[in-house]
Each structure stands twice: as C-alpha cells, then as structure tokens.
Scaffold this motif. Structure first.
Motif, PDB file in Angstrom:
ATOM      1  N   UNK A   8       0.774  -1.186   0.033  1.00 37.63           N
ATOM      2  CA  UNK A   8      -0.028   0.151   0.075  1.00 37.63           C
ATOM      3  C   UNK A   8       0.954   1.142   0.053  1.00 37.63           C
ATOM      4  N   UNK A   9       0.489   2.176  -0.725  1.00 36.41           N
ATOM      5  CA  UNK A   9       1.344   3.523  -0.812  1.00 36.41           C
ATOM      6  C   UNK A   9       0.137   4.503  -0.774  1.00 36.41           C
ATOM      7  N   UNK A  10       0.785   5.726  -0.011  1.00 36.75           N
ATOM      8  CA  UNK A  10      -0.220   6.985   0.146  1.00 36.75           C
ATOM      9  C   UNK A  10       0.503   8.058  -0.461  1.00 36.75           C
ATOM     10  N   UNK A  11      -0.519   8.976  -0.829  1.00 38.91           N
ATOM     11  CA  UNK A  11      -0.064  10.172  -1.507  1.00 38.91           C
ATOM     12  C   UNK A  11       0.835  11.203  -0.814  1.00 38.91           C
ATOM     13  N   UNK A  12       1.990  11.524  -1.461  1.00 41.12           N
ATOM     14  CA  UNK A  12       3.124  12.345  -0.805  1.00 41.12           C
ATOM     15  C   UNK A  12       3.103  13.744  -1.361  1.00 41.12           C
ATOM     16  N   UNK A  13       3.547  14.672  -0.761  1.00 41.45           N
ATOM     17  CA  UNK A  13       3.309  15.994  -1.340  1.00 41.45           C
ATOM     18  C   UNK A  13       4.733  16.326  -1.806  1.00 41.45           C
ATOM     19  N   UNK A  14       5.984  15.726  -1.360  1.00 41.63           N
ATOM     20  CA  UNK A  14       7.133  16.068  -1.983  1.00 41.63           C
ATOM     21  C   UNK A  14       7.590  15.632  -3.286  1.00 41.63           C
ATOM     22  N   UNK A  15       6.654  14.779  -3.848  1.00 43.40           N
ATOM     23  CA  UNK A  15       7.004  14.229  -5.255  1.00 43.40           C
ATOM     24  C   UNK A  15       7.568  12.990  -5.355  1.00 43.40           C
ATOM     25  N   UNK A  16       7.969  12.422  -6.201  1.00 43.03           N
ATOM     26  CA  UNK A  16       8.748  11.130  -6.402  1.00 43.03           C
ATOM     27  C   UNK A  16      10.275  11.218  -5.858  1.00 43.03           C
ATOM     28  N   UNK A  17      10.666  10.330  -5.098  1.00 40.80           N
ATOM     29  CA  UNK A  17      11.884  10.319  -4.473  1.00 40.80           C
ATOM     30  C   UNK A  17      11.897  10.941  -3.411  1.00 40.80           C
ATOM     31  N   UNK A  18      11.006  11.587  -2.806  1.00 41.65           N
ATOM     32  CA  UNK A  18      11.087  12.126  -1.615  1.00 41.65           C
ATOM     33  C   UNK A  18      10.732  11.332  -0.336  1.00 41.65           C
ATOM     34  N   UNK A  19      10.297  10.101  -0.448  1.00 50.15           N
ATOM     35  CA  UNK A  19       9.920   9.639   0.674  1.00 50.15           C
ATOM     36  C   UNK A  19      11.310   9.176   1.482  1.00 50.15           C
ATOM     37  N   UNK A  20      11.162   8.781   2.879  1.00 49.67           N
ATOM     38  CA  UNK A  20      12.381   8.539   3.464  1.00 49.67           C
ATOM     39  C   UNK A  20      12.921   7.137   3.451  1.00 49.67           C
ATOM     40  N   UNK A  21      14.112   6.810   3.069  1.00 50.08           N
ATOM     41  CA  UNK A  21      14.512   5.493   2.612  1.00 50.08           C
ATOM     42  C   UNK A  21      14.662   4.738   3.741  1.00 50.08           C
ATOM     43  N   UNK A  22      14.491   3.432   3.669  1.00 50.24           N
ATOM     44  CA  UNK A  22      14.231   2.542   4.814  1.00 50.24           C
ATOM     45  C   UNK A  22      15.763   2.501   5.518  1.00 50.24           C
ATOM     46  N   UNK A  23      15.798   2.754   6.865  1.00 53.37           N
ATOM     47  CA  UNK A  23      16.906   2.488   7.788  1.00 53.37           C
ATOM     48  C   UNK A  23      17.194   1.372   7.973  1.00 53.37           C
ATOM     49  N   UNK A  24      18.634   1.074   8.285  1.00 54.25           N
ATOM     50  CA  UNK A  24      19.114  -0.234   8.579  1.00 54.25           C
ATOM     51  C   UNK A  24      18.546  -0.548  10.150  1.00 54.25           C
ATOM     52  N   UNK A  25      17.534  -1.493  10.411  1.00 59.21           N
ATOM     53  CA  UNK A  25      17.072  -1.781  11.690  1.00 59.21           C
ATOM     54  C   UNK A  25      18.162  -2.183  12.860  1.00 59.21           C
ATOM     55  N   UNK A  26      18.055  -1.582  13.926  1.00 57.21           N
ATOM     56  CA  UNK A  26      19.108  -1.877  14.909  1.00 57.21           C
ATOM     57  C   UNK A  26      18.668  -3.489  15.447  1.00 57.21           C
ATOM     58  N   UNK A  27      19.775  -3.909  15.702  1.00 57.11           N
ATOM     59  CA  UNK A  27      19.701  -5.419  16.565  1.00 57.11           C
ATOM     60  C   UNK A  27      18.752  -5.180  17.593  1.00 57.11           C
ATOM     61  N   UNK A  28      17.835  -6.289  17.628  1.00 61.20           N
ATOM     62  CA  UNK A  28      17.104  -6.387  18.937  1.00 61.20           C
ATOM     63  C   UNK A  28      17.807  -6.924  19.914  1.00 61.20           C
ATOM     64  N   UNK A  29      17.424  -6.648  21.236  1.00 57.32           N
ATOM     65  CA  UNK A  29      18.188  -7.116  22.427  1.00 57.32           C
ATOM     66  C   UNK A  29      18.676  -8.650  22.346  1.00 57.32           C
ATOM     67  N   UNK A  30      17.235  -9.399  21.847  1.00 56.03           N
ATOM     68  CA  UNK A  30      17.450 -10.841  21.893  1.00 56.03           C
ATOM     69  C   UNK A  30      18.000 -11.408  20.411  1.00 56.03           C
ATOM     70  N   UNK A  31      18.570 -10.449  19.663  1.00 56.46           N
ATOM     71  CA  UNK A  31      18.994 -10.840  18.394  1.00 56.46           C
ATOM     72  C   UNK A  31      20.365 -10.178  18.084  1.00 56.46           C
ATOM     73  N   UNK A  32      21.449 -10.513  18.312  1.00 56.99           N
ATOM     74  CA  UNK A  32      22.661  -9.822  18.448  1.00 56.99           C
ATOM     75  C   UNK A  32      22.983  -9.718  16.917  1.00 56.99           C
ATOM     76  N   UNK A  33      24.094  -8.865  16.552  1.00 54.28           N
ATOM     77  CA  UNK A  33      24.471  -8.586  15.319  1.00 54.28           C
ATOM     78  C   UNK A  33      24.869  -9.933  14.458  1.00 54.28           C
ATOM     79  N   UNK A  34      24.177  -9.975  13.354  1.00 55.79           N
ATOM     80  CA  UNK A  34      24.253 -11.270  12.650  1.00 55.79           C
ATOM     81  C   UNK A  34      25.682 -11.614  12.437  1.00 55.79           C
ATOM     82  N   UNK A  35      26.697 -10.898  12.209  1.00 55.20           N
ATOM     83  CA  UNK A  35      28.039 -10.972  11.885  1.00 55.20           C
ATOM     84  C   UNK A  35      28.777 -11.862  12.790  1.00 55.20           C
ATOM     85  N   UNK A  36      28.184 -11.924  14.056  1.00 58.96           N
ATOM     86  CA  UNK A  36      28.783 -12.535  15.060  1.00 58.96           C
ATOM     87  C   UNK A  36      28.098 -14.053  15.395  1.00 58.96           C
TER      88      UNK A  36
END
Length: 239
Positions: A194-222
C-alpha cells in the motif's frame, strides 16, 4: 479572400494527438510513499524437500509514481529491510541472516528499481527492473495486480493505492549459494503493498533505515552458521 491555414498531413495530426495525450498522462501521474506497516514481503523456499519454509519482511519504504490510466509512466523505487526478516524462530532467523546466507550485517537492505512497465491489461502489468540483494544487482520482473486507488476510509483519509505482486528468483544468482541440499535455489516472493499520496513528489520518501539489532537478536556477523560435520559440507542451518 483570406488564405486558409495549411492542413497538416494525417500522420502529423496523429503524432500531435499522441504527444498531447502523453503529456496529459504524465501530468496525471501522482507520487506515493510506501506504507511500511501495510507493505509486506512474503517468501517461500524449499526446505530439504519436506516443506516450503515461509518468512516475512515488514517495514519496506520507497516511492511510487503512478497513473492508473497510463501504466507505462509508472516508476518505483523500494528498499526492503532484510535485517527485519522473520521466519518464526530466532535461531533460524540468525542463521539465515548470518554471513553464510544473507549477510544482513553488511547488506541490511535489498533495493528494487523499476526500469520499464509492460501493461498486460487494465489491472495487471509486468514491472521490469533491477534487484540489488547482498550487494549483487540482477534483472527482476514483478507480476503486479492493481487492487485499488481511493481515499482511505480511516484518518487521516489520505489517497491510497494498493497492489499485489509476485516473482521468483534464484538465490545463487545473488551469491547466496550455501546449503544447496537443504535450501532450494528458487525463492518465491509475494508482495502486498500500500502507498499513500505524498506532497514532496517522486523520490521524496524517507529511505528504509537499517534496523538496529533487537536485544535478543545480536548482530548477525557474530553468528556464523553451525560448523559442518567432519565429512559433510552441508548441515541444515535450521534448528
């Protein structure tokens, strides 16, 4: 008598009409931002021939330029937070997100960018583009069904568009080739968006941030995959 204006040949008139229609269609295209709550990616992959392992990824973000009367003018750019993957079990999540498979610590998001839209009928289209996953970019085509475009019935009553999409990909093509006797190569994807109308135009939506590791899910590299048996190179990474 006044001289009449010269008549344009029929091909020129057709070309002008097409250009006018094209300009109107482009003017009607509107920008939308993906709703990260109501956009979800579901994937299924063979698990040693016993069943299809099913996982989901929520939280995708991106922007869409869309005119329901002119699919060819549509544009899409989306980021999927791979590190938010959920297979229903923490140990399984950690194994799949580890360096042997998705390597989510170094590549926390996948990215799809449309390049060409091929209308199939009034409600369906093939969206051709590129998918970047685990640092590798390959062509990908989404089979998209247009569900609705209307004012959302709940506050803040924004204009909302909804789609369903499917595709398949080869994980080996993206360098995800570990455990071939345990994990199938073909990955089936289903996307509800689903997508909703935005005023800023194409390309103005905030990119997806890299989610922080949850307390019970350590960094995957380890969390490397379990070591293989002494005479075996493939061990089921699932618990």
């Amino acid at each position: 008598m006044p001289r009449s204006a010269p008549r344009l040949p029929v091909p020129a008139l057709v070309l002008l009409a097409a250009l006018a229609c094209g300009g109107q269609a482009r003017a009607q295209a509107q920008a939308y931002g993906l709703d990260p709550v109501h956009t979800r990616v579901v994937f299924a992959v063979d698990h040693a021939g016993f069943s299809k392992a099913i996982g989901t990824v929520s939280g995708s973000r991106g922007t869409l330029l869309f005119d329901p009367e002119d699919w060819t003018s549509a544009r899409l750019e989306a980021q999927v937070p791979i590190a938010a993957l959920d297979l229903g079990d923490e140990r399984w999540n950690r194994a799949v997100l580890g360096r042997g498979l998705l390597d989510a610590e170094r590549y926390p998001a996948a990215r799809f960018v449309s390049e060409r839209i091929e209308p199939l009928d009034a409600d369906r289209a093939a969206v051709h583009g590129t998918l970047t996953l685990r640092g590798v970019t390959r062509p990908a085509t989404l089979e998209v069904v247009f569900n609705a475009l209307k004012r959302h019935p709940m506050p803040p009553f924004r204009r909302t568009v909804g789609f369903s999409a499917t595709t398949t990909l080869s994980r080996a093509e993206f360098g995800i080739d570990a455990w071939p006797s345990m994990i199938g190569d073909t990955v089936e994807l289903r996307i509800e968006a689903e997508a909703t109308r935005i005023r800023g135009g194409y390309g103005q939506a905030t990119p997806a941030p890299a989610p922080a590791a949850a307390p019970d899910r350590p960094a995957t590299g380890d969390l490397p995959l379990p070591p293989p048996p002494e005479h075996e190179s493939e061990q089921d990474p699932t618990p």
